[in-house]
Scaffold this motif. Structure first.
Motif, mmCIF file in Angstrom:
data_model
loop_
_atom_site.group_PDB
_atom_site.id
_atom_site.type_symbol
_atom_site.label_atom_id
_atom_site.label_comp_id
_atom_site.label_asym_id
_atom_site.label_seq_id
_atom_site.Cartn_x
_atom_site.Cartn_y
_atom_site.Cartn_z
ATOM 1 N N UNK A 38 -89.876 11.325 -18.245
ATOM 2 C CA UNK A 38 -89.131 10.258 -17.557
ATOM 3 C C UNK A 38 -89.367 8.915 -18.247
ATOM 4 N N UNK A 39 -90.605 8.625 -18.590
ATOM 5 C CA UNK A 39 -90.904 7.360 -19.263
ATOM 6 C C UNK A 39 -90.227 7.312 -20.629
ATOM 7 N N UNK A 40 -90.238 8.422 -21.371
ATOM 8 C CA UNK A 40 -89.541 8.462 -22.649
ATOM 9 C C UNK A 40 -88.055 8.224 -22.493
ATOM 10 N N UNK A 41 -87.467 8.803 -21.450
ATOM 11 C CA UNK A 41 -86.041 8.580 -21.164
ATOM 12 C C UNK A 41 -85.762 7.097 -20.942
ATOM 13 N N UNK A 42 -86.616 6.438 -20.172
ATOM 14 C CA UNK A 42 -86.424 5.005 -19.898
ATOM 15 C C UNK A 42 -86.598 4.162 -21.165
ATOM 16 N N UNK A 43 -87.511 4.561 -22.040
ATOM 17 C CA UNK A 43 -87.703 3.824 -23.295
ATOM 18 C C UNK A 43 -86.446 3.912 -24.158
ATOM 19 N N UNK A 44 -85.859 5.101 -24.261
ATOM 20 C CA UNK A 44 -84.623 5.252 -25.047
ATOM 21 C C UNK A 44 -83.506 4.420 -24.436
ATOM 22 N N UNK A 45 -83.416 4.448 -23.103
ATOM 23 C CA UNK A 45 -82.393 3.667 -22.416
ATOM 24 C C UNK A 45 -82.561 2.177 -22.667
ATOM 25 N N UNK A 46 -83.796 1.716 -22.711
ATOM 26 C CA UNK A 46 -84.061 0.290 -22.938
ATOM 27 C C UNK A 46 -83.684 -0.153 -24.348
ATOM 28 N N UNK A 47 -83.673 0.772 -25.292
ATOM 29 C CA UNK A 47 -83.310 0.420 -26.668
ATOM 30 C C UNK A 47 -81.805 0.387 -26.876
ATOM 31 N N UNK A 48 -81.020 0.723 -25.853
ATOM 32 C CA UNK A 48 -79.573 0.676 -25.963
ATOM 33 C C UNK A 48 -78.952 1.924 -26.562
ATOM 34 N N UNK A 50 -78.309 6.330 -26.498
ATOM 35 C CA UNK A 50 -77.886 7.316 -25.502
ATOM 36 C C UNK A 50 -79.030 8.283 -25.207
ATOM 37 N N UNK A 51 -79.740 8.107 -24.093
ATOM 38 C CA UNK A 51 -80.872 9.004 -23.811
ATOM 39 C C UNK A 51 -80.445 10.413 -23.436
ATOM 40 N N UNK A 52 -79.249 10.554 -22.843
ATOM 41 C CA UNK A 52 -78.798 11.883 -22.435
ATOM 42 C C UNK A 52 -78.569 12.762 -23.662
ATOM 43 N N UNK A 53 -77.875 12.223 -24.652
ATOM 44 C CA UNK A 53 -77.618 12.991 -25.878
ATOM 45 C C UNK A 53 -78.921 13.272 -26.627
ATOM 46 N N UNK A 54 -79.807 12.270 -26.643
ATOM 47 C CA UNK A 54 -81.081 12.458 -27.331
ATOM 48 C C UNK A 54 -81.913 13.546 -26.651
ATOM 49 N N UNK A 55 -81.969 13.524 -25.329
ATOM 50 C CA UNK A 55 -82.762 14.519 -24.616
ATOM 51 C C UNK A 55 -82.111 15.898 -24.668
ATOM 52 N N UNK A 323 -88.520 19.957 -31.071
ATOM 53 C CA UNK A 323 -87.352 19.248 -30.566
ATOM 54 C C UNK A 323 -87.220 17.850 -31.128
ATOM 55 N N UNK A 324 -88.339 17.190 -31.416
ATOM 56 C CA UNK A 324 -88.283 15.853 -31.990
ATOM 57 C C UNK A 324 -87.624 15.840 -33.358
ATOM 58 N N UNK A 325 -87.929 16.842 -34.162
ATOM 59 C CA UNK A 325 -87.293 16.928 -35.484
ATOM 60 C C UNK A 325 -85.791 17.129 -35.360
ATOM 61 N N UNK A 326 -85.379 17.971 -34.422
ATOM 62 C CA UNK A 326 -83.944 18.216 -34.232
ATOM 63 C C UNK A 326 -83.260 16.979 -33.672
ATOM 64 N N UNK A 327 -83.908 16.288 -32.760
ATOM 65 C CA UNK A 327 -83.337 15.069 -32.191
ATOM 66 C C UNK A 327 -83.106 14.023 -33.275
ATOM 67 N N UNK A 332 -79.279 9.279 -33.320
ATOM 68 C CA UNK A 332 -79.848 8.096 -33.969
ATOM 69 C C UNK A 332 -81.185 7.708 -33.365
ATOM 70 N N UNK A 333 -81.808 8.616 -32.625
ATOM 71 C CA UNK A 333 -83.130 8.392 -32.043
ATOM 72 C C UNK A 333 -84.151 9.127 -32.906
ATOM 73 N N UNK A 334 -85.142 8.397 -33.394
ATOM 74 C CA UNK A 334 -86.139 8.989 -34.279
ATOM 75 C C UNK A 334 -87.227 9.730 -33.519
ATOM 76 N N UNK A 335 -88.089 10.376 -34.279
ATOM 77 C CA UNK A 335 -89.186 11.134 -33.663
ATOM 78 C C UNK A 335 -90.247 10.225 -33.054
#
Length: 398
Positions: A38-48, A50-55, A323-327, A332-335
């Motif tokens: 959940x915290x990781x999702x919020x961090x991606x969201x804060x960077x502007x 797409x957290x849904x696609x990244x997750x 999953x981080x490598x695939x993401x 455009x979200x890095x590991x």
């Protein structure tokens, strides 16, 4: 007859308490993982971004192709073995950071046997594994003995031993064990009979380098759980970790229990080194373990040093790595976000107050339920059935 009934009731109560403890450990592990996600999702969201696609890439990517599943299982095998290797001394309340030296020692021993010693087919697999376990156990015995017999700090001893063994490993791979005539830095390949059978050959599905080390890892976890919960040695290790003074008063040789915890943990880390040599790379490679040795510590802490839960934590943690490598490849979200999630997990598992509070409340509820109106135990004799020393020891040992 009354004494037999009392003993039987105590045994049932003890087993029920242990089952609840396992459930609490597993629940807290899953809750920690969920909070970190959940915290990781919020961090991606804060960077502007797409957290849904990244997750979606992070959480479903490793299962989309069979070779990705194989990569996950391959990583999980090594990581879980390393988590198990540090969980054992942790149960004796010893902070062992020596999994790296034990892994490299096990890899060297397995490679030397698998490359240079001609053996029949089955022995060609088992003997290198045994040599790796013995080498890892030896590397565990050194700091364990220093702590138990000389009072040395186990953190310093294990870290310094890591530096020594890794430098020796680098020297051997770059020198005496380097493949003759090769410009690359690595050893010769192990003999074909010494290679751990790939899962692809068993299942007919292309799982890459995933091999029979995975089911062997599962068996190792079960064996360690049985060792800790069903044997006198496991009892001595747990009591040493929960209350060494109580353990000594009860006749336990605490220095010997500490030594054994390091030796057993070292043997398991040595098996992780053998898995890399015989199953993953097929030879000695520079930087064999990467950061896995220290990530195994996080896995053990996440599982609260329970061998069965270590398997769950190791599978999840390695899934995050895959999953981080695939993401990173698909979005455009890095590991780095995986590093954030891992860091959050570390912060949460080091906060012991919530799990301990939950266990204390469960223990109080159980004690209240077992008491009658007069405040005494409801056992057949009407006397209290509590065992304060043993109860304290088991609570601290989990």
């Amino acid at each position: 007859m009354t004494a037999t009934l009392i003993e039987s009731e105590d045994r049932r109560e003890y087993r029920a308490t242990r089952r609840r403890g396992l459930l609490v450990d597993l629940s807290m592990t899953l809750a920690t993982v969920l909070a970190a996600l959940v915290i990781g999702f919020l961090v991606i969201l804060a960077t502007g971004k797409d957290p849904v696609r990244a997750y979606e890439a992070l959480l479903t990517g490793p299962l989309e192709r069979s070779f990705r599943v194989g990569r996950w299982l391959e990583d999980a095998t090594t990581l879980t073995l390393l988590g198990l290797s540090v969980a054992i001394p942790f149960r004796a309340r010893q902070i062992s950071l020596g999994a790296e030296s034990q892994l490299y020692a096990g890899a060297l021993a397995a490679a030397c046997v698998a490359i240079f010693l001609p053996l029949p087919p089955v022995a060609a697999v088992l003997v290198p594994l045994a040599a790796a376990a013995l080498a890892g156990a030896g590397m565990g015995f050194v700091p364990g003995s220093m702590k138990a017999r000389l009072g040395a700090n186990e953190i310093v001893a294990t870290l310094m031993l890591n530096a020594i063994v890794v430098r020796v490993y680098d020297y051997l791979v770059n020198g005496p064990l380097k493949e003759p005539g090769s410009s690359a830095v690595h050893s010769e390949r192990v003999q074909p009979d010494s290679v751990l059978t790939p899962l692809t050959e068993w299942l007919g599905i292309p799982f890459g380098r995933a091999n029979v080390g995975f089911p062997l890892m599962l068996l190792t976890a079960v064996a360690l759980w049985l060792l800790l919960t069903r044997t006198p040695l496991g009892y001595r290790i747990r009591m040493t970790g929960s209350n060494p003074h109580f353990a000594e008063y009860g006749g336990i040789r605490v220095p010997r229990a500490i030594e054994w915890s390091f030796v057993i943990g070292g043997a398991v880390a040595g098996l992780a080194g053998a898995h890399l040599v015989q199953g993953v790379y097929g030879r000695l490679e520079p930087g064999l373990s990467g950061s896995l040795a220290f990530e195994g510590i996080v896995v053990a802490l996440l599982a609260r040093n329970n061998p069965l839960v270590v398997v769950v934590a190791g599978l999840f943690y390695s899934y995050l790595r895959a999953g981080g490598d695939i993401m990173e490849q698909q979005t455009d979200v890095g590991t780095e976000i995986v590093v954030v999630i891992q860091a959050v997990i570390v912060l949460l598992v080091t906060a012991q107050a919530l799990p301990d509070l939950l266990k204390r409340r469960l223990a109080r509820g159980q004690a209240a339920a077992s008491r009658g109106p007069s405040g005494t135990s409801r056992g057949p004799s009407g006397t209290s059935q509590g065992k304060p020393g043993a109860a304290h020891g088991e609570a601290g040992a989990r």
